[in-house]
Write an enzyme that holds these catalytic residues in place. Structure first.
Site, mmCIF file in Angstrom:
data_model
loop_
_atom_site.group_PDB
_atom_site.id
_atom_site.type_symbol
_atom_site.label_atom_id
_atom_site.label_comp_id
_atom_site.label_asym_id
_atom_site.label_seq_id
_atom_site.Cartn_x
_atom_site.Cartn_y
_atom_site.Cartn_z
ATOM 1 N N ASP A 104 0.856 -1.167 0.000
ATOM 2 C CA ASP A 104 0.000 0.000 0.000
ATOM 3 C C ASP A 104 0.903 1.230 0.000
ATOM 4 O O ASP A 104 2.128 1.140 0.101
ATOM 5 C CB ASP A 104 -0.950 -0.033 1.220
ATOM 6 C CG ASP A 104 -2.175 0.830 0.985
ATOM 7 O OD1 ASP A 104 -3.192 0.594 1.637
ATOM 8 O OD2 ASP A 104 -2.118 1.734 0.123
HETATM 9 C C1 GLC Z 1 -4.226 4.278 -0.281
HETATM 10 C C2 GLC Z 1 -5.140 3.134 0.115
HETATM 11 C C3 GLC Z 1 -5.241 2.030 -0.907
HETATM 12 C C4 GLC Z 1 -5.065 2.618 -2.290
HETATM 13 C C5 GLC Z 1 -3.629 3.113 -2.392
HETATM 14 C C6 GLC Z 1 -3.317 3.750 -3.744
HETATM 15 O O1 GLC Z 1 -3.516 4.706 0.847
HETATM 16 O O2 GLC Z 1 -4.889 2.536 1.385
HETATM 17 O O3 GLC Z 1 -6.520 1.393 -0.727
HETATM 18 O O4 GLC Z 1 -5.308 1.625 -3.284
HETATM 19 O O5 GLC Z 1 -3.314 4.036 -1.349
HETATM 20 O O6 GLC Z 1 -4.054 4.913 -3.900
#
Ligand code: GLC
Length: 732
Positions: free
Chosen positions: A261
């Site tokens: 993430d």
């Molecule tokens: C965010 C979220 C995740 C998302 C990623 C990319 O922090 O936790 O669900 O897909 O970053 O945007």
């Protein structure tokens, strides 16, 4: 390319080419604006990294993607992957995932996401960071809106349907994009419902209740997994070898791409398990993480780690090969611009087929919580539509990052298309104090557009209420009060809205409340004062048309909750599939004080799992079992007659729960094992037949083995999780 050719490519790549594949960068590294879905940070990486980067985060748009890919291919022989948060729609926005799950219809979910792929792929999407299937049992957590809810079985069905929708047949017959199931694992169990907080539970509970939906996504063929921000057993998921190697790779056999993430590798330092970027990079590689989303760790530290002999070339090659394989599956080596077409993207965006289906999905996703004979409404009813959502396009929720909000229908428009006498008053804002909300993606701080002073607005609203036959209040959370970084310790509607409504109620003849929110709300402080309440969630582009379809009776609501709505936030986490405890309040051998209870609140939620009203009424007969004992390779048929006891045609979600009375570990008082959504004509009776299979009785024992133990079981069949309609059988 075939595997041999892919391996040859791998072995021909320079070290920088290889490391670049393991790095995902945001749009600002490619000369374009970026949708920021996390903290902005300059990375301090060398130019070769963006030259050889493997993928791009949240850059969409056919023209933009073609341009970036063309410029990239001038310097690199390996195409970029474009990955984005296309969670519940692209230009056409469907109801938020928690709402879709309340439709109890996996085929509907699949169709919504199939249409989403048809819109997003021509506009440049290769991978979507969805489905999010985190089991979510704490209403304080803001991301519950992205989840299908509290139940592993429902979340698993949603996961499978979503992957099938996004990925389709994975051939030339239709556009498809890779699904990235998230957040692996257990993010929905953050302590106190506080965002990014610690998660800790036994492996037994994790395996039994929180892991199954991710496994369902992988069994459905999800090509990517995203690590979660939280710890498990004291190790952040991004460095957690039990999760990422023992479970994901070795036990489940996942051979796809594992991405972190946002900035999660570098956050291993903040977690306190890594001294610096180098140690963080080492830990993530050891856990088998392939792509570093938006930190400098892999870019700057993998080569030094190899030079120090701490990281093998083999481990790097394994990660690179998984990414090359995904690009190969998508056909990007043959055509780096495959499927991208400005013209097709324009043709598919908000296509009438998609919007019609978004309207249908919204009608299925809303949940009628209360109706004191006020709904449905006649078209000639005089309606005062009052509240911050009365004329709002903010109906798509936090994660509709690419939704075309200009095409969102407003309630005012939808009401005026159908009802003959509608007067609208916004009357108040979503929230008075927005100082803690911050911004997200393209959602800057928004307001309801209310003008004038509080006194003027209240006076106008009261005049409207006096005039109207029915006042429809359109109330809800501010969109930034839920979603990522949207945890709340108070789950009531914004105070200014409740105060505004309560000042108007004395002047109303009949009152209906429409709720627009991401959290499961606490409605205890006002629900007794109104005649009807419908939970609309964030219903998407066509939400208001769907709402009017239901209010005017063209659609008989059939939505059923997949989360529990607490009496009060103090009950959180609260969920139906709880363990009985040694002193269950209802049946304990003790009495009075010494039972499992609160001094100041019931144990049950205000509205529980599976609950929802319809315009029809239904009676459930007794359960008839084809036999009362069975063993492996056998089945029990459970039959029940249900009757539509009204003059209205409708759909009934008939739910089957099991309870294992005594086992080697405690078992929930009920677990959903099957359901059937059944259409019933007025006064029609149908016999519904369920198959009880041995695997429905299986569970995880103390040694984490999946077992079925002989013993007595209760089977419940009813309209929601509170049903007492049961029969008993034995597994031998
Ligand atoms: C965010 C979220 C995740 C998302 C990623 C990319 O922090 O936790 O669900 O897909 O970053 O945007």
């Amino acid at each position: 390319m075939n595997t041999i050719e892919l391996k040859e490519l791998l072995h021909s790549m320079s070290m920088q080419e290889k490391i670049g594949q393991l790095v995902q960068l945001s749009g600002d590294f490619f000369g374009t604006d970026e949708v920021s879905t996390g903290p902005a940070a300059k990375l301090g990486i060398e130019d070769w990294v963006s030259t050889h980067a493997g993928s791009v985060l949240n850059v969409m748009g056919a023209k933009k993607v073609l341009d970036i890919q063309k410029r990239h291919m001038e310097k690199s022989r390996i195409p970029l992957l474009f990955m984005a948060d296309i969670v519940y729609g692209y230009k056409t926005v469907y109801p938020m995932p928690l709402a879709l799950a309340c439709g109890w219809d996996p085929d509907m979910v699949e169709t919504c996401f199939r249409y989403t792929a048809k819109e997003a792929v021509p506009d440049g999407a290769h991978v979507t960071f969805a489905p999010m299937v985190d089991v979510s049992r704490d209403a304080r957590w803001g991301r519950g809106m992205e989840s299908p809810g509290e139940d592993p079985y429902i979340n698993g069905l949603f996961a499978k349907a979503a992957v099938k929708g996004f990925q389709g047949k994975q051939d030339e017959s239709e556009p498809w994009m890779a699904a990235c199931v998230k957040h692996f694992a257990g993010y929905g169990a953050v302590e106190a419902g506080r965002e990014y907080n610690t998660v800790d539970m036994s492996r037994w509970r994790m395996t039994q209740e929180y892991l199954p939906p991710y496994k369902a996504a992988i069994e459905a063929g999800a090509k990517m997994v995203m690590t979660s921000f939280n710890t498990i057993e004291g190790i952040p998921a991004t460095a957690n070898q039990w999760l990422m190697k023992d479970i994901l790779r070795d036990t489940w056999g996942f051979d796809g791409v594992l991405i972190t993430d946002y900035a999660a590798i570098q956050e291993l330092i903040a977690h306190g398990v890594a001294q610096d970027d180098k140690e963080a990079a080492y830990l993530a590689m050891e856990a088998g993480v392939d792509i570093d989303m938006k930190t400098p760790c892999y870019a700057n530290e993998l080569i030094p780690l190899m030079e120090e002999g701490k990281l093998s070339q083999e481990k790097i090659d394994e990660a690179v090969f998984r990414i090359l394989s995904l690009k190969n599956d998508l056909g990007l080596f043959e055509d780096p611009y495959k499927g991208i077409s400005e013209e097709k993207a324009k043709e598919e965006a908000n296509a009438s087929t998609h919007r019609d289906y978004a309207r249908y999905a919204a009608t299925q996703s809303m949940v009628l919580l209360k109706n004191n004979q006020v709904l449905p409404l006649k078209k000639e009813t005089k309606i005062a539509l009052i509240g911050p959502y009365a004329d709002s396009k903010d109906l798509t929720g936090l994660w509709a990052v690419y939704g075309d909000k200009s095409k969102v229908v407003t309630l005012k428009t939808a009401f005026e298309e159908v009802f003959e006498h509608v007067q609208t008053e916004i009357g108040c804002d979503y929230l008075e104090d927005t100082s803690t909300l911050g911004d997200f993606g393209m959602i800057m701080n928004i307001n309801s557009g209310v003008q004038g002073t509080k006194e003027e607005n209240l006076k106008k609203a009261i005049e409207l209420a006096k005039w109207a036959d029915v006042v429809v209040f359109a109330l809800g959370e501010h969109v930034l009060q839920s979603g990522e970084s949207g945890s709340r310790t108070d789950l009531t509607l914004p105070e200014n809205q409740v105060e505004f409504m309560k000042q108007i109620l004395p002047y109303t003849k009949k009152s209906v409340v429409l709720l627009f929110n991401g959290h499961p709300l606490v409605v205890t402080n006002w629900i007794d004062e109104v005649d009807a309440v419908m939970e609309c969630w964030y219903p998407g582009s066509e939400g208001p048309h769907a709402i009017v379809d239901i209010l005017v009776g063209n659609v008989n609501p059939s939505g059923r909750l997949t989360v529990s709505l607490p009496y009060t936030v103090g009950q959180c986490p609260i969920y139906y599939a709880a363990f009985n405890t040694g002193r269950p309040m209802a049946t304990s051998i003790h009495s009075g004080r010494f039972v499992s209870r609160y001094l100041d609140c019931p144990n049950e939620p205000l509205f529980g799992f599976g609950y929802g009203l319809s315009y029809h009424t239904c009676s459930y007969g007794n359960i008839e079992l084809s036999t009362n004992t069975f063993t492996k390779d056998e089945r029990i048929l459970a039959k029940i007659k249900i009757e539509n006891t009204s003059d209205v045609k409708g759909e009934e979600v008939v739910q089957l729960y099991l309870r294992d009375i005594a086992a080697s570990v405690v078992r929930p008082v009920k677990e959903l094992k099957d359901f059937k959504k059944v259409e019933l004509n007025p006064h029609e009776t149908k016999e519904i037949v369920f198959e009880i299979k041995p695997e429905m009785c299986a569970f995880m024992n103390q040694r984490l083995e999946t077992v079925i133990e002989p013993g007595e079981f209760e089977v419940y069949i009813g309209p929601n999780a509170t049903t007492l309609n049961k029969a008993i059988f034995r597994y031998k």
